[in-house]
Design an enzyme around this catalytic site. Sequence first.
Site, short mmCIF file in Angstrom:
data_model
loop_
_atom_site.label_atom_id
_atom_site.label_comp_id
_atom_site.label_asym_id
_atom_site.label_seq_id
_atom_site.Cartn_x
_atom_site.Cartn_y
_atom_site.Cartn_z
N ARG A 1 -2.32 9.62 4.03
CA ARG A 1 -1.17 9.80 4.93
C ARG A 1 -1.13 11.22 5.44
NH1 ARG A 1 2.98 5.82 2.94
NH2 ARG A 1 1.62 4.00 2.70
N VAL A 45 5.87 -8.89 6.00
CA VAL A 45 6.48 -9.86 5.08
C VAL A 45 7.84 -10.30 5.59
CG1 VAL A 45 5.34 -9.31 2.90
CG2 VAL A 45 7.20 -7.86 3.71
N1 DAH Z 1 1.74 -1.37 2.46
C1 DAH Z 1 3.05 -0.92 2.08
C2 DAH Z 1 3.07 0.58 2.08
O1 DAH Z 1 2.07 1.20 1.95
C3 DAH Z 1 3.44 -1.45 0.73
C4 DAH Z 1 3.65 -2.93 0.78
C5 DAH Z 1 4.89 -3.44 1.07
C6 DAH Z 1 2.60 -3.77 0.55
C7 DAH Z 1 5.12 -4.80 1.11
C8 DAH Z 1 2.81 -5.17 0.60
C9 DAH Z 1 4.08 -5.67 0.89
O2 DAH Z 1 1.81 -6.03 0.40
O3 DAH Z 1 4.27 -7.00 0.92
O4 DAH Z 1 4.12 1.15 2.20
#
Ligand code: DAH
Length: 346
Positions: free
Chosen positions: A215, A272
Amino acid sequence: MANLEQLKKQALEAVKQSKDIKNLEELRVRFLGREKGELTKILRSLGAMPLEEKKKVGPAANALRAELEQALDKKSAELRVNSLKFEVGLDITMPGTKVGVGHLHLLTQVEKQVREIFKAMNFSVITGPEAETEKYNFDALNIPKDHPARDMWDTFWLRQNEQLTINKKLLTESKKLKVKSEKLLMRTHTSPMQVRFMEKHKPPFQIIVPGRVFRFEATDASHEINFYQVEGLMVGRDVNLANFKFVMNEFFQRLFGKGIKLRYRPSYFPFVEPGLEIDIEWKGKWLEIMGAGMVHPRVFEAAHYNPRDLQGFAFGLGLERIAMIKYNIPDIRLFYSGDLRFIKQF
Ligand code: DAH
């Protein structure tokens, strides 16, 4: 000449009888010492000798010097070897020199714990590329260009020439990766592996994806520009939120102990619906520990699945966050400091 003969006997005998290095060095000084060595004196006196005598004594004295030096060196070597044997042979309890032994970094250890727990629940462990395309990191996860949700992930984009080298490497490593002309970035989360995996596999399945993410952010006690996540994805005909809760309860109990309390809170992630976050109760406080939710139909569509036939849950957790809670670590930057005082504690 007679003196020389006597000296020879004396000297060689003394060397032969000598029992230790210190004594041997004393003998060397006594006979060959620069100032007062007994043989040295004879050698020095050669100049004042009548020619006839000199012719005899000279070569004999020089020969004796050579012989004596040799005898001293030989004996000295012998004594050193013996003294070594003596030490080693005598005190077998003497501690040896310790060889520094390394061990796994705390994060590696925690990742292993996480892996083992999920493997015990029949999840497969897979990995994916750290340099990703915009498609898998964003578009396929229902985060279109210019959508404000992209701001949730500050991104390191790769320069054109960096992209070309990585593209070439990716292409030779796996012919199937169609990345030739796409913009590349350092993946901001492990979620891109959701679609990459679904494109190549048929449900039902359950996987976790541990890996490094990046990041473009200012660092502080809880933010690093690179860290580790574990993504999870379970898809099947009727995988539901109750299944998700069961898996999570099981996971957190095995990781933190039976008494652990979880709280499920509604939240938003583009990939999601519904989206949620899980908090755990730790030392009297609720701590946010993962994002999750039911896989969005658009994500299934991106993977060419039919969303009417399938459902599934996905989750993503930060490995450092888990380690920080479990091992009471106040600052995420410690993991990458390379400071042995920190590393050796675990
Ligand atoms: N990818 C998200 C992040 O890095 C975290 C995450 C949230 C992963 C919800 C998921 C999910 O698979 O369903 O902030």
